[in-house]
Structures are given as C-alpha cells and as structure tokens.
Design a protein around this motif. Structure first.
Motif, short mmCIF file in Angstrom:
data_model
loop_
_atom_site.label_atom_id
_atom_site.label_comp_id
_atom_site.label_asym_id
_atom_site.label_seq_id
_atom_site.Cartn_x
_atom_site.Cartn_y
_atom_site.Cartn_z
N PHE A 1 0.86 -1.17 0.00
CA PHE A 1 0.00 0.00 0.00
C PHE A 1 0.90 1.23 0.00
N ARG A 2 0.31 2.37 -0.31
CA ARG A 2 1.07 3.61 -0.18
C ARG A 2 0.16 4.70 0.35
N GLN A 3 0.80 5.66 1.00
CA GLN A 3 0.07 6.77 1.58
C GLN A 3 0.82 8.06 1.32
N ALA A 4 0.22 8.90 0.49
CA ALA A 4 0.80 10.20 0.19
C ALA A 4 0.41 11.18 1.30
N PRO A 5 1.16 12.27 1.44
CA PRO A 5 0.86 13.24 2.50
C PRO A 5 -0.57 13.75 2.40
N GLY A 6 -1.30 13.68 3.50
CA GLY A 6 -2.66 14.19 3.55
C GLY A 6 -3.69 13.33 2.86
N LYS A 7 -3.30 12.12 2.44
CA LYS A 7 -4.24 11.24 1.73
C LYS A 7 -4.38 9.91 2.46
N GLU A 8 -5.38 9.15 2.04
CA GLU A 8 -5.60 7.85 2.63
C GLU A 8 -4.59 6.82 2.12
N ARG A 9 -4.43 5.78 2.90
CA ARG A 9 -3.58 4.68 2.47
C ARG A 9 -4.31 3.88 1.40
N THR A 10 -3.65 3.66 0.26
CA THR A 10 -4.31 2.99 -0.86
C THR A 10 -3.53 1.77 -1.32
N PHE A 11 -4.26 0.84 -1.86
CA PHE A 11 -3.71 -0.42 -2.35
C PHE A 11 -2.87 -0.19 -3.60
N VAL A 12 -1.73 -0.86 -3.65
CA VAL A 12 -0.87 -0.79 -4.85
C VAL A 12 -0.89 -2.14 -5.57
N ALA A 13 -0.55 -3.20 -4.85
CA ALA A 13 -0.47 -4.53 -5.47
C ALA A 13 -0.42 -5.59 -4.39
N SER A 14 -0.77 -6.81 -4.77
CA SER A 14 -0.66 -7.93 -3.85
C SER A 14 -0.25 -9.18 -4.61
N PHE A 15 0.25 -10.15 -3.86
CA PHE A 15 0.71 -11.40 -4.47
C PHE A 15 0.52 -12.52 -3.47
N ARG A 16 -0.33 -13.50 -3.86
CA ARG A 16 -0.37 -14.74 -3.11
C ARG A 16 0.07 -15.88 -4.03
N TRP A 17 -0.78 -16.24 -4.95
CA TRP A 17 -0.38 -17.19 -5.99
C TRP A 17 -0.09 -16.49 -7.32
N SER A 18 -0.61 -15.27 -7.44
CA SER A 18 -0.37 -14.45 -8.62
C SER A 18 -0.49 -12.99 -8.21
N ALA A 19 -0.09 -12.13 -9.13
CA ALA A 19 -0.05 -10.70 -8.82
C ALA A 19 -1.36 -10.01 -9.17
N TYR A 20 -1.75 -9.08 -8.32
CA TYR A 20 -2.89 -8.21 -8.58
C TYR A 20 -2.44 -6.77 -8.39
N TYR A 21 -2.95 -5.89 -9.22
CA TYR A 21 -2.58 -4.49 -9.15
C TYR A 21 -3.82 -3.63 -8.99
N ALA A 22 -3.60 -2.46 -8.38
CA ALA A 22 -4.72 -1.54 -8.17
C ALA A 22 -5.34 -1.13 -9.49
N GLU A 23 -4.51 -0.91 -10.48
CA GLU A 23 -4.98 -0.51 -11.80
C GLU A 23 -4.19 -1.27 -12.85
N GLU A 24 -4.83 -1.54 -13.96
CA GLU A 24 -4.13 -2.23 -15.04
C GLU A 24 -2.92 -1.44 -15.51
N SER A 25 -3.05 -0.12 -15.52
CA SER A 25 -1.95 0.72 -16.00
C SER A 25 -0.73 0.63 -15.10
N MET A 26 -0.94 0.23 -13.85
CA MET A 26 0.17 0.14 -12.92
C MET A 26 1.13 -0.98 -13.31
N LYS A 27 0.62 -1.98 -14.00
CA LYS A 27 1.47 -3.08 -14.43
C LYS A 27 2.60 -2.60 -15.33
N GLU A 28 2.39 -1.47 -15.99
CA GLU A 28 3.40 -0.98 -16.94
C GLU A 28 4.64 -0.49 -16.22
N ARG A 29 4.48 -0.09 -14.94
CA ARG A 29 5.63 0.48 -14.23
C ARG A 29 6.00 -0.29 -12.97
N PHE A 30 5.04 -0.97 -12.36
CA PHE A 30 5.29 -1.66 -11.09
C PHE A 30 5.21 -3.17 -11.28
#
Length: 120
Positions: free
Chosen positions: A37-66
């Motif tokens: 997860f990540r939390q920017a100043p003054g903002k809520e903590r938000t999901f970035v990605a997770s991995f148990r048996w496979s990877a999941y990302y908050a947004e499809e576009s995030m796969k391009e960089r993360f």
C-alpha cells in the motif's frame, strides 16, 4: 511476534527505478497474501499490489511500471517500481493478510513503512 520490515525507499529523480523489499518473520509466510500500500501526505492509504499465488494491481496501467513478486524461501516480498513520477511520492507499506483483498481492513499485519520521494 509478527514483524514486517520494509526497506529500499529513498529520494530519487523522475524516471528512476527503485526496488522495495519487505522481510517477514513470525508468520507462515507462504500461507499469507502479501501486499503493498502507499500513503501520500494528507491522503488515505491505498492499495498498490498484492501477491499470493499471482499478482494483482490496483490498476491495469500500474502493471506498466510496477511489478510485485515474492520469494517464499526468503519470506520476502518485493515491489519493483520503474519510471517513477512525483505522484508516486508516498510512504510505502507492506501488509500481510490471510485472504485476498484491496482494502486496509483486509490485512492483519503491517510494516512501519518506507519513504519514497520522487523529485521533479
């Protein structure tokens, strides 16, 4: 006692790459869904990605960089971040949960966070 210890955060410039690591102890790592997860100043903590048996990302576009990965032999989860932008500036947290999820309440254990700052 469960511990999640993040490392790898630092100040970088726009376009740089970073790899964050999270070393887990005190829990059966292979049985847990691991997330970032990540939390920017003054903002809520938000999901970035997770991995148990496979990877999941908050947004499809995030796969391009993360990319999230895990090494069950080292009880460690990683987050490779490329082409970093100023809007990626945040404290990045590692979390462990028994089930898949994308919200803070889905996760039981948390690390202390590691600061990533991207300068323009």
């Amino acid at each position: 006692q469960v511990q999640l210890v993040e490392s790898g955060g630092r100040m970088v410039q726009t376009g740089d790459s970073l790899r964050l690591s999270c070393a887990a102890s005190g829990l059966p790592f292979i049985n847990y869904n691991m997330a970032w997860f990540r939390q920017a100043p003054g903002k809520e903590r938000t999901f970035v990605a997770s991995f148990r048996w496979s990877a999941y990302y908050a947004e499809e576009s995030m796969k391009e960089r993360f990319a999230i990965s895990r090494d069950n032999t080292k009880n460690t989860v990683y987050l490779q971040m490329n082409s970093l932008q100023p809007e990626d500036t945040a404290v990045y947290y590692c979390a462990a949960g028994a089930h898949l999820g994308r919200t803070v309440p889905d996760y039981t254990y948390w690390g202390q966070g590691t600061q990533v700052t991207v300068s323009s």
